[in-house]
Design a protein around this motif. Structure first.
Motif, PDB file in Angstrom:
ATOM      1  N   UNK A 222       0.869  -1.176   0.000  1.00  0.00           N
ATOM      2  CA  UNK A 222       0.000   0.000   0.000  1.00  0.00           C
ATOM      3  C   UNK A 222       0.908   1.229   0.000  1.00  0.00           C
ATOM      4  N   UNK A 223       1.038   1.847  -1.164  1.00  0.00           N
ATOM      5  CA  UNK A 223       2.008   2.934  -1.323  1.00  0.00           C
ATOM      6  C   UNK A 223       1.600   4.198  -0.565  1.00  0.00           C
ATOM      7  N   UNK A 224       0.323   4.357  -0.251  1.00  0.00           N
ATOM      8  CA  UNK A 224      -0.112   5.528   0.501  1.00  0.00           C
ATOM      9  C   UNK A 224       0.036   5.302   2.002  1.00  0.00           C
ATOM     10  N   UNK A 225      -0.383   4.137   2.495  1.00  0.00           N
ATOM     11  CA  UNK A 225      -0.270   3.830   3.925  1.00  0.00           C
ATOM     12  C   UNK A 225       1.193   3.784   4.358  1.00  0.00           C
ATOM     13  N   UNK A 226       2.080   3.348   3.454  1.00  0.00           N
ATOM     14  CA  UNK A 226       3.500   3.241   3.791  1.00  0.00           C
ATOM     15  C   UNK A 226       4.190   4.597   3.821  1.00  0.00           C
ATOM     16  N   UNK A 227       3.517   5.629   3.299  1.00  0.00           N
ATOM     17  CA  UNK A 227       4.122   6.950   3.262  1.00  0.00           C
ATOM     18  C   UNK A 227       5.071   7.164   2.096  1.00  0.00           C
ATOM     19  N   UNK A 228       5.155   6.191   1.191  1.00  0.00           N
ATOM     20  CA  UNK A 228       6.043   6.327   0.031  1.00  0.00           C
ATOM     21  C   UNK A 228       5.624   7.459  -0.887  1.00  0.00           C
ATOM     22  N   UNK A 229       4.325   7.678  -0.998  1.00  0.00           N
ATOM     23  CA  UNK A 229       3.823   8.712  -1.904  1.00  0.00           C
ATOM     24  C   UNK A 229       2.731   9.522  -1.220  1.00  0.00           C
ATOM     25  N   UNK A 230       2.468  10.698  -1.763  1.00  0.00           N
ATOM     26  CA  UNK A 230       1.421  11.568  -1.231  1.00  0.00           C
ATOM     27  C   UNK A 230       0.166  11.438  -2.081  1.00  0.00           C
ATOM     28  N   UNK A 231      -0.902  12.026  -1.596  1.00  0.00           N
ATOM     29  CA  UNK A 231      -2.136  11.993  -2.376  1.00  0.00           C
ATOM     30  C   UNK A 231      -1.978  12.756  -3.689  1.00  0.00           C
ATOM     31  N   UNK A 232      -1.076  13.730  -3.737  1.00  0.00           N
ATOM     32  CA  UNK A 232      -0.807  14.440  -4.991  1.00  0.00           C
ATOM     33  C   UNK A 232      -0.246  13.472  -6.042  1.00  0.00           C
ATOM     34  N   UNK A 233       0.508  12.488  -5.602  1.00  0.00           N
ATOM     35  CA  UNK A 233       1.070  11.506  -6.525  1.00  0.00           C
ATOM     36  C   UNK A 233      -0.033  10.672  -7.170  1.00  0.00           C
ATOM     37  N   UNK A 234      -1.187  10.578  -6.517  1.00  0.00           N
ATOM     38  CA  UNK A 234      -2.308   9.830  -7.094  1.00  0.00           C
ATOM     39  C   UNK A 234      -2.700  10.404  -8.448  1.00  0.00           C
ATOM     40  N   UNK A 235      -2.649  11.717  -8.581  1.00  0.00           N
ATOM     41  CA  UNK A 235      -2.987  12.324  -9.874  1.00  0.00           C
ATOM     42  C   UNK A 235      -1.960  11.945 -10.943  1.00  0.00           C
ATOM     43  N   UNK A 236      -0.697  11.853 -10.556  1.00  0.00           N
ATOM     44  CA  UNK A 236       0.320  11.395 -11.501  1.00  0.00           C
ATOM     45  C   UNK A 236       0.034   9.954 -11.924  1.00  0.00           C
ATOM     46  N   UNK A 237      -0.415   9.146 -10.981  1.00  0.00           N
ATOM     47  CA  UNK A 237      -0.759   7.754 -11.307  1.00  0.00           C
ATOM     48  C   UNK A 237      -1.916   7.698 -12.293  1.00  0.00           C
ATOM     49  N   UNK A 238      -2.911   8.545 -12.101  1.00  0.00           N
ATOM     50  CA  UNK A 238      -4.054   8.589 -13.018  1.00  0.00           C
ATOM     51  C   UNK A 238      -3.562   8.897 -14.429  1.00  0.00           C
ATOM     52  N   UNK A 239      -2.758   9.935 -14.564  1.00  0.00           N
ATOM     53  CA  UNK A 239      -2.244  10.332 -15.877  1.00  0.00           C
ATOM     54  C   UNK A 239      -1.386   9.220 -16.474  1.00  0.00           C
ATOM     55  N   UNK A 240      -0.534   8.619 -15.659  1.00  0.00           N
ATOM     56  CA  UNK A 240       0.333   7.532 -16.146  1.00  0.00           C
ATOM     57  C   UNK A 240      -0.499   6.348 -16.643  1.00  0.00           C
ATOM     58  N   UNK A 241      -1.463   5.922 -15.864  1.00  0.00           N
ATOM     59  CA  UNK A 241      -2.293   4.778 -16.255  1.00  0.00           C
ATOM     60  C   UNK A 241      -3.110   5.089 -17.506  1.00  0.00           C
ATOM     61  N   UNK A 242      -3.683   6.287 -17.560  1.00  0.00           N
ATOM     62  CA  UNK A 242      -4.497   6.652 -18.723  1.00  0.00           C
ATOM     63  C   UNK A 242      -3.649   6.679 -19.991  1.00  0.00           C
ATOM     64  N   UNK A 243      -2.479   7.273 -19.922  1.00  0.00           N
ATOM     65  CA  UNK A 243      -1.655   7.380 -21.136  1.00  0.00           C
ATOM     66  C   UNK A 243      -1.004   6.049 -21.506  1.00  0.00           C
ATOM     67  N   UNK A 244      -0.612   5.271 -20.522  1.00  0.00           N
ATOM     68  CA  UNK A 244       0.048   3.990 -20.803  1.00  0.00           C
ATOM     69  C   UNK A 244      -0.922   2.949 -21.349  1.00  0.00           C
ATOM     70  N   UNK A 245      -2.132   2.908 -20.795  1.00  0.00           N
ATOM     71  CA  UNK A 245      -3.077   1.845 -21.149  1.00  0.00           C
ATOM     72  C   UNK A 245      -4.278   2.332 -21.958  1.00  0.00           C
ATOM     73  N   UNK A 246      -4.255   3.587 -22.391  1.00  0.00           N
ATOM     74  CA  UNK A 246      -5.308   4.150 -23.234  1.00  0.00           C
ATOM     75  C   UNK A 246      -6.697   3.931 -22.625  1.00  0.00           C
ATOM     76  N   UNK A 247      -6.825   4.345 -21.373  1.00  0.00           N
ATOM     77  CA  UNK A 247      -8.088   4.236 -20.658  1.00  0.00           C
ATOM     78  C   UNK A 247      -8.463   5.610 -20.119  1.00  0.00           C
ATOM     79  N   UNK A 248      -9.699   5.768 -19.690  1.00  0.00           N
ATOM     80  CA  UNK A 248     -10.154   6.990 -19.036  1.00  0.00           C
ATOM     81  C   UNK A 248     -10.615   6.627 -17.632  1.00  0.00           C
TER      82      UNK A 248
END
Length: 91
Positions: free
Chosen positions: A32-58
């Motif tokens: 769990x990357x959020x519970x572990x403190x590895x990333x912030x909630x702001x990083x979640x938006x980067x994940x959204x963009x990464x997943x959408x662009x990498x896998x052509x999803x919305x």
């Protein structure tokens, strides 16, 4: 040229590599990357963009919740749910 279908294992592997590179810490599929403190909630938006662009999803509406981004395994399930050519690993 036909590309191979998406699998949970392939997405998990790609996401753990991406997260490990971005956090400079080894990340496993169930971490769990959020519970572990590895990333912030702001990083979640980067994940959204990464997943959408990498896998052509919305990723919209009810899918935009933090629980869909906590682990590489959960993100793989999200991608497969939203992808037209996704193949479940237990199919």
């Amino acid at each position: 040229m036909k590309t191979s279908p998406l699998t949970a294992e392939a997405i998990e592997s790609a996401m753990t590599a991406y997260l490990t590179e971005r956090t400079k810490t080894e990340v496993k599929p169930d971490d769990d990357i959020f519970a572990s403190g590895l990333v912030s909630s702001m990083f979640a938006m980067e994940l959204v963009v990464h997943l959408e662009s990498t896998y052509d999803i919305a990723i919209i509406g009810p899918e935009l919740k933090i629980d869909n981004f906590r682990t590489a395994k959960v993100m793989a399930a999200l991608v497969l749910r939203l992808s037209e050519d996704g193949v479940a690993s237990d199919a």
